[in-house]
Write a protein that holds these residues in place. Structure first.
Motif, PDB file in Angstrom:
ATOM      1  N   ILE A  83       0.837  -1.172   0.081  1.00  0.00           N
ATOM      2  CA  ILE A  83       0.059  -0.085   0.072  1.00  0.00           C
ATOM      3  C   ILE A  83       0.811   1.193  -0.119  1.00  0.00           C
ATOM      4  CG2 ILE A  83      -1.693   1.420   1.457  1.00  0.00           C
ATOM      5  CD1 ILE A  83      -3.132  -1.179   2.166  1.00  0.00           C
ATOM      6  N   TRP A 104      -2.164   7.322  13.252  1.00  0.00           N
ATOM      7  CA  TRP A 104      -3.166   7.014  12.278  1.00  0.00           C
ATOM      8  C   TRP A 104      -4.345   7.287  13.443  1.00  0.00           C
ATOM      9  CZ3 TRP A 104      -6.900   3.236  13.905  1.00  0.00           C
ATOM     10  CH2 TRP A 104      -8.027   3.221  12.989  1.00  0.00           C
ATOM     11  N   THR A 265      -5.187  12.571   0.254  1.00  0.00           N
ATOM     12  CA  THR A 265      -6.055  11.383   0.383  1.00  0.00           C
ATOM     13  C   THR A 265      -7.316  11.527   0.069  1.00  0.00           C
ATOM     14  OG1 THR A 265      -4.137  10.844   1.953  1.00  0.00           O
ATOM     15  CG2 THR A 265      -6.117   9.606   2.016  1.00  0.00           C
ATOM     16  N   ALA A 277     -18.278   3.802  -8.902  1.00  0.00           N
ATOM     17  CA  ALA A 277     -19.629   2.981  -8.342  1.00  0.00           C
ATOM     18  C   ALA A 277     -20.818   3.616  -9.190  1.00  0.00           C
ATOM     19  CB  ALA A 277     -19.982   3.457  -6.789  1.00  0.00           C
ATOM     20  N   ARG A 338      -3.182  -6.937   3.456  1.00  0.00           N
ATOM     21  CA  ARG A 338      -2.578  -6.852   4.789  1.00  0.00           C
ATOM     22  C   ARG A 338      -1.322  -7.724   4.627  1.00  0.00           C
ATOM     23  NH1 ARG A 338      -5.866  -3.209   5.008  1.00  0.00           N
ATOM     24  NH2 ARG A 338      -7.482  -2.689   6.394  1.00  0.00           N
ATOM     25  N   PHE A 410     -21.004   8.944   3.609  1.00  0.00           N
ATOM     26  CA  PHE A 410     -21.024  10.076   2.823  1.00  0.00           C
ATOM     27  C   PHE A 410     -21.327   9.699   1.371  1.00  0.00           C
ATOM     28  CE2 PHE A 410     -18.746  12.829   0.069  1.00  0.00           C
ATOM     29  CZ  PHE A 410     -18.743  14.034   0.450  1.00  0.00           C
TER      30      PHE A 410
END
Ligand code: HEM
Length: 467
Positions: A83, A104, A265, A277, A338, A410
């Motif tokens: 990532i 984070w 970001t 989408a 991950r 959102f």
């Protein structure tokens, strides 16, 4: 039981290899479209071990095991280094998307206020206005073939700037989108080189172009931050919340560099995904007349002739089902990578520290153990009572666990409002013989864009939105 009487529309899908590819075909295909390297067992098995250049990687498709990786044992499975390697050059290695642990957590808390339910409902007029602008562009081009992917990107970009930056910043939307695309196009190379364990300085085609693009995007954010510091916004927006936040451990605020990383970001993560989408949803609806008819009936009943308002959002139940089903077939974020931070056992498999553990969302969403007719477009799967019965690890367009998308609610509200506003005004007609295949460019894009013929509907809509 589905209420759609004719067989549901089943889009053409990728011909996945029966077994994992050898190293050279793998690398070649990875650069073209990483999705084509995914072998068929990802769509039939609960777990699958793949060897990339001799190194094992575990794909997890079983919903209960996904839950273990992303939720129950989230501490043991931080984000994989791939990532940072792929998106770090664009959004930094310590932004809300890429950072871990306490660093984070405070950024996540700082960014939370604009994503509260009441605040999101306050954004509905902005969603509707952006959609109405898109509808009038389509109306002006009635009868023509238009790349709807491009216009959806511009529309959701407007929304992000309007809602998260109080519309204060003026960007060259086209240039911005083009630079993001240049960068995303180079990601297949980054993935292929990291399989070969090549260091990050190794050159590849398009690298200089992508770098220049990153620089442009960052400079744009620095410009916005400087303007805001000179003249604070009236109603606090995302940028104000980020500027005001203090790390609870050190008490320090974010540097301009960190602010730029985070703004970038949000702008990148927050518009491309929702645009995709919507793009896939409009194309699927265009191929499914019964879904379209039902959607139009719901919009007429709930919204009527006026603008879509905040009070309509939760009542546009079928519109939400359509968006969810579009994201099942074409998840805008198709892979959640991950890494095992300790020796651990998953589903009876021993996973050594340092092993990449990937959740292939696109494969989970089309998995034979989970879905009936997995390739078919059937929004009834997400009818409220049926959706409640779904395992939470079976449908994860927004991820799961502590790193779940901060913008999920959102994005859903935005997509529903834009879909309802556009559908009422415009008919989106598929181009005969054009079957867009999904391609991974970090996100899941339609290869070659999404050309559709646009027609104005008989009953025009009001192009005003309420407050
Ligand atoms: C349909 C639209 C969207 C999809 C499919 C989507 C998908 C995702 C996924 C899968 C993740 C988790 C990645 C992981 O666990 O590795 C994520 C994280 C994130 N998304 Fe979204 N997203 C969407 C819209 C948005 C919007 C509208 C925003 C902001 C305005 C946003 C901002 C973020 C951020 C900041 C993160 C990182 C969160 C963290 O790590 O704490 N996304 N998104």
């Amino acid at each position: 039981m589905t209420e759609v009487s004719s067989p549901p529309f089943t889009p053409r899908s990728i011909d996945h290899p029966r077994e994992e590819l050898g190293l050279f075909p793998l690398l070649r295909t990875m650069v073209r479209n990483p999705l084509e390297t995914w072998p068929q067992p990802l769509f039939t098995e609960p777990l699958f071990w793949q060897r990339f250049a001799g190194r094992p990687l575990l794909f997890v498709m079983d919903p209960a095991l996904i839950d273990e990786v992303l939720v129950a044992k989230a501490q043991v499975f931080p984000k994989a280094p791939i990532i940072r390697r792929t998106i770090g050059p664009a959004v930094g290695n310590d932004s809300i998307f890429t950072a871990e642990g306490a660093h984070w957590r405070w950024q996540r808390r700082a960014a939370a206020p604009p994503f509260r339910h009441a605040t999101i409902l306050g954004f509905v007029p902005a969603f509707g206005e952006a959609a109405a602008r898109a509808a009038s562009v389509f109306t002006d081009r009635a009868g023509e073939t238009v790349d709807i992917a491009e216009l959806m990107m511009a529309t959701t970009f407007d929304v992000i700037v309007e809602t998260m930056l109080s519309g204060a910043a003026s960007f060259d939307t086209r240039r911005f989108g083009a630079e993001i695309s240049h960068y995303f196009d180079s990601v297949g190379w980054i993935a292929a080189l990291s399989i070969l364990r090549a260091p990050s300085w190794v050159p590849y085609p398009g690298k200089r172009r992508a770098r220049a693009g990153n620089l442009f995007l960052r400079q744009e954010m620095v410009r916005v931050i400087a303007a805001r510091r000179a003249r604070p916004g009236m109603t606090p927006d995302l940028l104000d919340f980020l500027i005001a936040a203090a790390d609870p451990e050190t008490g320090r605020a974010m540097t301009d560099e960190e602010l730029a990383d985070n703004l970038l970001t949000f702008v990148v993560a927050g518009h491309e995904t929702t645009a995709l989408a919507l793009t896939w949803a409009l194309w699927l609806i265009g191929n499914a007349p019964e879904v379209e008819a039902r959607l139009l009936a719901e919009i007429a009943e709930v919204v009527g002739d006026g603008p879509v308002e905040a009070s309509h959002v939760d009542r546009l139940v079928y519109a939400k089902q359509v968006v969810q089903e579009a994201m099942r077939l074409y998840p805008p974020a198709p892979l959640i990578p991950r890494i095992a931070a300790a020796d651990v056992t998953i589903g009876g498999e021993r996973v050594a520290v340092g092993t990449p553990v990937y959740v292939p969302v696109y494969a989970v969403h089309r998995h034979q153990m989970i879905w009936e007719l997995p390739q078919a477009f059937d929004p009834e799967r997400f009818a409220p009572e049926r959706a409640r019965a779904l395992h939470r690890g079976a449908f994860l367009p927004f991820g799961a666990g502590p790193r779940i998308c901060i913008g999920a609610a959102f994005a859903l509200a935005e997509a529903v409002v834009i879909l309802a506003t556009l559908m009422r005004a415009i008919r989106f007609i598929p181009i005969g013989g054009h079957h867009p295949l999904p391609t991974i460019r970090l996100t899941l894009r339609p290869d070659g864009g999404m050309p559709m013929r646009v027609e104005r509907r008989q009953t025009p809509i009001s192009h005003q939105t309420g407050t």
